[in-house]
Design an enzyme around this catalytic site. Structure first.
Site, PDB file in Angstrom:
ATOM      1  CD  GLU A   1      13.893   0.365   8.392  1.00  0.00           C
ATOM      2  OE1 GLU A   1      14.140   1.572   8.299  1.00  0.00           O
ATOM      3  OE2 GLU A   1      14.579  -0.277   7.422  1.00  0.00           O
TER       4      GLU A   1
ATOM      5  N   GLY B   1       6.874   4.816   7.671  1.00  0.00           N
ATOM      6  CA  GLY B   1       6.427   6.068   8.234  1.00  0.00           C
ATOM      7  C   GLY B   1       6.241   6.405   9.549  1.00  0.00           C
TER       8      GLY B   1
ATOM      9  CB  CYS C   1      13.748   9.095   7.828  1.00  0.00           C
ATOM     10  SG  CYS C   1      14.068   8.080   6.426  1.00  0.00           S
TER      11      CYS C   1
ATOM     12  CE  LYS D   1      -1.924   2.899   3.523  1.00  0.00           C
ATOM     13  NZ  LYS D   1      -2.051   3.901   2.142  1.00  0.00           N
TER      14      LYS D   1
ATOM     15  CD  GLU E   1      10.753  12.968  11.179  1.00  0.00           C
ATOM     16  OE1 GLU E   1       9.531  12.010  11.361  1.00  0.00           O
ATOM     17  OE2 GLU E   1      11.406  11.966  10.509  1.00  0.00           O
TER      18      GLU E   1
HETATM   19  P1  TAP Z   1       2.005   7.966   8.050  1.00  0.00           P
HETATM   20  O1  TAP Z   1       1.414   9.158   8.638  1.00  0.00           O
HETATM   21  O2  TAP Z   1       2.970   7.125   9.061  1.00  0.00           O
HETATM   22  O3  TAP Z   1       2.397   7.370   6.995  1.00  0.00           O
HETATM   23  C1  TAP Z   1       3.233   6.027   6.465  1.00  0.00           C
HETATM   24  C2  TAP Z   1       1.646   5.140   5.331  1.00  0.00           C
HETATM   25  O4  TAP Z   1       1.312   4.542   6.250  1.00  0.00           O
HETATM   26  C3  TAP Z   1       1.516   5.705   4.681  1.00  0.00           C
HETATM   27  O5  TAP Z   1       0.909   4.542   3.697  1.00  0.00           O
HETATM   28  C4  TAP Z   1      -0.241   6.058   5.509  1.00  0.00           C
HETATM   29  O6  TAP Z   1      -1.570   5.915   4.281  1.00  0.00           O
HETATM   30  C5  TAP Z   1      -0.149   4.315   6.200  1.00  0.00           C
HETATM   31  N1  TAP Z   1      -0.985   5.062   7.444  1.00  0.00           N
HETATM   32  C6  TAP Z   1      -1.342   5.896   7.883  1.00  0.00           C
HETATM   33  N2  TAP Z   1      -2.079   5.145   9.237  1.00  0.00           N
HETATM   34  C7  TAP Z   1      -1.843   3.921   9.156  1.00  0.00           C
HETATM   35  C8  TAP Z   1      -2.005   2.974  10.153  1.00  0.00           C
HETATM   36  N3  TAP Z   1      -3.060   3.485  11.359  1.00  0.00           N
HETATM   37  N4  TAP Z   1      -2.484   1.812  10.122  1.00  0.00           N
HETATM   38  C9  TAP Z   1      -1.756   1.505   9.038  1.00  0.00           C
HETATM   39  N5  TAP Z   1      -0.822   2.375   8.283  1.00  0.00           N
HETATM   40  C10 TAP Z   1      -1.761   3.731   8.279  1.00  0.00           C
HETATM   41  O7  TAP Z   1       3.935   9.307   7.620  1.00  0.00           O
HETATM   42  P2  TAP Z   1       3.918  10.032   6.305  1.00  0.00           P
HETATM   43  O8  TAP Z   1       3.815  11.286   7.121  1.00  0.00           O
HETATM   44  O9  TAP Z   1       3.450   9.155   5.097  1.00  0.00           O
HETATM   45  O10 TAP Z   1       5.188   9.793   6.374  1.00  0.00           O
HETATM   46  C11 TAP Z   1       6.481  11.124   7.314  1.00  0.00           C
HETATM   47  C12 TAP Z   1       6.998   9.893   7.713  1.00  0.00           C
HETATM   48  O11 TAP Z   1       7.785   8.987   6.837  1.00  0.00           O
HETATM   49  C13 TAP Z   1       8.118  10.720   8.885  1.00  0.00           C
HETATM   50  O12 TAP Z   1       7.815  10.681  10.294  1.00  0.00           O
HETATM   51  C14 TAP Z   1       9.076   9.767   8.537  1.00  0.00           C
HETATM   52  O13 TAP Z   1      10.525  10.143   9.436  1.00  0.00           O
HETATM   53  C15 TAP Z   1       9.028   8.527   8.017  1.00  0.00           C
HETATM   54  N6  TAP Z   1      10.163   7.329   6.567  1.00  0.00           N
HETATM   55  C16 TAP Z   1      10.555   6.610   7.555  1.00  0.00           C
HETATM   56  C17 TAP Z   1      11.787   5.809   6.932  1.00  0.00           C
HETATM   57  C18 TAP Z   1      12.521   5.381   6.749  1.00  0.00           C
HETATM   58  S1  TAP Z   1      13.352   4.490   6.214  1.00  0.00           S
HETATM   59  N7  TAP Z   1      12.775   5.572   9.108  1.00  0.00           N
HETATM   60  C19 TAP Z   1      11.513   7.092   5.152  1.00  0.00           C
HETATM   61  C20 TAP Z   1      10.933   7.565   4.684  1.00  0.00           C
HETATM   62  C21 TAP Z   1      10.150   8.272   5.687  1.00  0.00           C
HETATM   63  P3  TAP Z   1      -1.666   7.228   4.085  1.00  0.00           P
HETATM   64  O14 TAP Z   1      -0.479   8.029   4.006  1.00  0.00           O
HETATM   65  O15 TAP Z   1      -2.352   7.278   2.676  1.00  0.00           O
HETATM   66  O16 TAP Z   1      -2.399   7.796   4.822  1.00  0.00           O
END
Ligand code: TAP
Length: 421
Positions: free
Chosen positions: A200, A178, A234, A126, A332
């Site tokens: 991650e 995420g 991240c 997803k 962050e």
């Molecule tokens: P999240 O809000 O956590 O979203 C990540 C993914 O999880 C999206 O596909 C999201 O769907 C989905 N999701 C949301 N709520 C969920 C739930 N309750 N159960 C299962 N899946 C759920 O993060 P973001 O805002 O997209 O990304 C930013 C974050 O990612 C930052 O904190 C960053 O540090 C982290 N990140 C970490 C890494 C590594 S490698 N450590 C790499 C990249 C990013 P939707 O977006 O469709 O709502």
């Protein structure tokens, strides 16, 4: 709910045949995926930049080549898994559920799918709701190379869709990238099951410049570390620690270099900093800029070029006079915002760098090899770059400590999460 179930059932149905396939045949499919990504690199890069706002130079030179590299690298492991786990008999685990964020859509898909497929698993992936175009294009590529139906299933939708995937009883492993907040929910949901889990999550990574470092080289690394991809990374080097005697020189050179960064159209190949991914993310960044100013740090927005009226933009900026207790030094931000602090001794640098609930990455800048080893050994971070920053290779494991998650992706370490021994 029906769509998620259909995708998982389809992966489950495809599993016996895919896992029993001669590993060399599996490898052939993966080499084909890698080559097809290379052949379609221009299209994928444009799509990635249009969808997420990152500069085309980055999608073209970083995201897409690395995505192909992950499939190439893991294709090579398909028939050599017994050498990764000597004395054991590695078996695929079944249906893997993958949930990825919006900042590196195709690359994160490759990080998850490539090791899972190499080990003989089938997958349901997803993407983030706002950036699903390149993963949907990847689905088309998988059809073109005639990957057997059901081996990879891509489902779009928001967080609730991800939650359904996490809770599905036939999913044997979840790999999530995420936010730490969502990661904690997923960890709780998996805790009462026998699902394998790797997370991650976020970071607040330190970059440490010692007085004997090549300052010009370090400045390029700092720019790469925090302003690269609008800070939507991240492992962004969002906290900069500078030896007190070098602070003035670093600030002067950073200011000079930042003035030349170009913020603007992601599809212009001269753009350094593209668009902020969404209105909500821009609002979050502004909330942190206000907090930084309000708590007494000094704000520097040295790059004053005009911004386009349409779209979401943030000029690269940094704060000085930052205290460890300031929100901008702890949270962050996920934007092009750097918190600059100074230190007097290596011990102080280490203590302050490690003073965070996260532990994803760190950077060390010094001329002395012995200092690199000494400091790197004591930094509590999963990835440590020395005299460089934000370099990635599929052979090198990536992942965090503490609230940055657990498990590794990439390299031999990354295969461990996809096999039963
Ligand atoms: P999240 O809000 O956590 O979203 C990540 C993914 O999880 C999206 O596909 C999201 O769907 C989905 N999701 C949301 N709520 C969920 C739930 N309750 N159960 C299962 N899946 C759920 O993060 P973001 O805002 O997209 O990304 C930013 C974050 O990612 C930052 O904190 C960053 O540090 C982290 N990140 C970490 C890494 C590594 S490698 N450590 C790499 C990249 C990013 P939707 O977006 O469709 O709502």
């Amino acid at each position: 709910e029906d769509d998620v179930d259909a995708a998982v059932q389809s992966a489950k149905k495809a599993f016996p045949k895919w896992s029993a396939l001669d590993p060399r045949e599996r490898a052939k499919y993966m080499f084909r995926i890698a080559r097809r990504i290379q052949e379609r690199a221009r299209e994928l890069a444009v799509l990635e930049s249009m969808d997420g706002g990152k500069p085309i130079a980055e999608s073209r030179d970083v995201d897409i080549p690395l995505a192909a590299a992950h499939f190439f690298y893991h294709a090579g492991w398909c028939d050599k898994l017994k050498y990764v786990f000597p004395g054991a008999d590695p078996k695929p685990i079944g249906v893997c559920g993958h949930i990825i964020p919006w900042n590196f859509p195709l690359l994160m898909a490759a990080w998850k799918l490539a090791p899972a497929l190499a080990c003989g698993n089938t997958c349901v992936l997803k993407p983030a709701e706002t950036t699903s175009l390149t993963t949907l294009r990847l689905a088309a590529i998988l059809e073109e190379i005639e990957l057997p139906p059901g081996v990879v299933n891509i489902i779009t939708g928001a967080g609730a869709t991800g939650q359904l995937l996490v809770n599905h009883p036939h999913v044997r492993k979840i790999a999530f990238t995420g936010s730490t907040e969502v990661g904690k929910h997923i960890a709780k949901a998996c805790a009462s099951t026998d699902k394998k889990l790797t997370l991650e999550l976020g970071g607040k990574s330190p970059n440490i410049i010692f007085e004997d470092a090549s300052i010009d080289q370090a400045i390029e690394g700092i720019i790469q570390g925090i302003y690269f991809n609008q800070g939507h990374v991240c492992c962004a080097g969002s906290r900069l620690f500078v030896a007190e005697s070098s602070l003035d020189e670093v600030i002067a050179k950073l200011t000079h270099r930042m003035k030349s960064l170009r913020v603007g159209d992601p599809l212009d190949k001269n753009t350094d900093i593209g668009a902020i991914n969404s209105k909500a993310q821009l609002a979050t960044i502004h909330k942190y800029l206000d907090a930084g100013r309000g708590e007494g740090a000094t704000f520097h927005e040295v790059n004053r070029q005009p911004l386009a009226s349409k779209g979401y933009w943030c000029r690269p900026c940094f704060f000085t006079d930052v205290q460890p207790s300031h929100t901008i030094a702890r949270d962050e931000i996920f934007g092009p915002v750097l918190a600059v602090m100074s230190f007097r001794t290596p011990e102080e640098a280490l203590t302050r760098a490690n003073n965070t609930p996260y532990g994803l990455a760190a950077g060390v800048w010094t001329d002395k090899g012995s200092k690199i080893f000494e400091i790197a050994r004591k930094l509590k971070a999963g990835v440590i770059w020395c005299n460089t920053y934000n370099r990635f290779d599929p052979a090198s494991p990536f992942g965090g400590f503490k609230e940055s998650g657990f498990g590794r992706e990439g390299g031999m370490h990354g295969l461990r999460a996809y096999v039963d021994l």
